[in-house]
Design an enzyme around this catalytic site. Structure first.
Site, PDB file in Angstrom:
ATOM      1  N   SER A   1       0.836  -1.198   0.000  1.00 36.68           N
ATOM      2  CA  SER A   1       0.000   0.000   0.000  1.00 36.68           C
ATOM      3  C   SER A   1       0.876   1.255   0.000  1.00 36.68           C
ATOM      4  O   SER A   1       1.749   1.383  -0.853  1.00 36.68           O
ATOM      5  CB  SER A   1      -0.963  -0.049   1.189  1.00 36.68           C
ATOM      6  OG  SER A   1      -2.036   0.842   1.010  1.00 36.68           O
TER       7      SER A   1
ATOM      8  N   ASP B   1      -5.517  -3.484  -2.935  1.00 38.21           N
ATOM      9  CA  ASP B   1      -4.577  -3.187  -1.854  1.00 38.21           C
ATOM     10  C   ASP B   1      -3.993  -4.460  -1.226  1.00 38.21           C
ATOM     11  O   ASP B   1      -4.721  -5.345  -0.785  1.00 38.21           O
ATOM     12  CB  ASP B   1      -5.313  -2.380  -0.787  1.00 38.21           C
ATOM     13  CG  ASP B   1      -4.378  -1.653   0.158  1.00 38.21           C
ATOM     14  OD1 ASP B   1      -3.550  -2.338   0.789  1.00 38.21           O
ATOM     15  OD2 ASP B   1      -4.470  -0.419   0.269  1.00 38.21           O
TER      16      ASP B   1
END
Length: 266
Positions: free
Chosen positions: A53, A163
């Site tokens: 991320s 993600d």
């Protein structure tokens, strides 16, 4: 792209390779920039960097040789409203995230970076971790940072990537897969796992992802050699408000362990 025409730095050292692992945490990732500043001042040079991320963004810039002050300068110009549209209403193109990296290093390839680098994403079709260690840097960070419901999945090679924090928020195992024998984790979300008293959809989803992130961090934190985990609870993961304070927080927390970290390098 002359900047990246030099051959990737091979890990040839008498000591064991040391990996830097940068976890997710949204805007709280500014603490990782502070950590890089501490490393830069002490001439600590990691052999490998893996990120999930926001950690994939900071890690990509680090592996490209971008100095911490340059990252701060780019952050000053960054408006989060430029990165996504209306949350929950229309998930945005995740490649907007990649523009942050593109503006600093251009259309670089992971295999051309001076340091070993990988980003971690989640394949929405299989629910499994995907390690992105080749190809477009901007695609890698876009996929790794495609927070569900804020961004649409990034479609690549038959996968729908979102993600990486969903499955592996602290990817120590990936750093070791790339050759790291020792690892240092910069945990931008040390207060993860909190629930909510709210009953609205946004509060519920935010708490849900926080709990999932806690579960996806457990193994990485267990197997790291050194963990730097500043208390970021005073800051929002969705706003850059207080980003200079976060950078200082990350710097100070890293400096507290800097001697311990330096010992990993012999």
């Amino acid at each position: 792209m002359g900047f990246f025409n030099r051959k990737k730095k091979e890990i040839k050292t008498e000591r064991e390779p040391v990996g830097l692992v940068l976890g997710g945490g949204g805007a709280r990732g500014f603490v990782q920039v502070g950590a890089l500043k501490a490393f830069y001042e002490r001439n600590i040079d990691f052999d490998i960097c893996v990120g999930t991320s926001v950690g994939s963004i900071v890690g990509a810039l680090y592996c490209a040789g971008i100095k911490p002050d340059e990252i701060v300068e780019a952050a000053e110009k960054l408006e989060f409203s430029d990165l996504h549209g209306i949350i929950l209403v229309k998930p945005d193109d995740p490649r907007k995230i990649g523009r942050v990296v593109y503006n600093l290093i251009g259309d670089a390839k992971i295999e051309d970076l001076p340091k070993k680098y990988a980003a971690v994403a989640t394949d929405l079709r299989t629910g499994k971790q995907v390690v992105l260690d080749r190809g477009s840097v901007t695609d890698a960070v876009s996929a790794s940072s495609a927070y569900p419901l804020v961004y649409a999945p990034l479609c690549k090679d038959g996968m729908n990537l979102i993600d990486g924090g969903i499955v592996n928020n602290i990817p120590v195992d990936v750093a070791k897969m790339l050759g790291a024998k020792k690892t240092v984790v910069i945990d931008a979300h040390g207060t993860r796992g909190s629930g909510t008293d709210g009953k609205g959809m946004f509060e519920t989803l935010k708490a849900l992802f926080s709990i999932m992130g806690a579960n996806a961090s457990t193994m990485g934190l267990m197997h790291a050699d050194i963990i730097v985990a500043p208390d970021t609870s005073a800051f929002k993961s969705t706003s850059k408000d207080g980003y200079m304070d976060m950078i200082k927080l990350g710097y100070d927390a890293t400096m507290e362990k800097i001697d311990e970290i330096q010992k990993l390098f012999g």
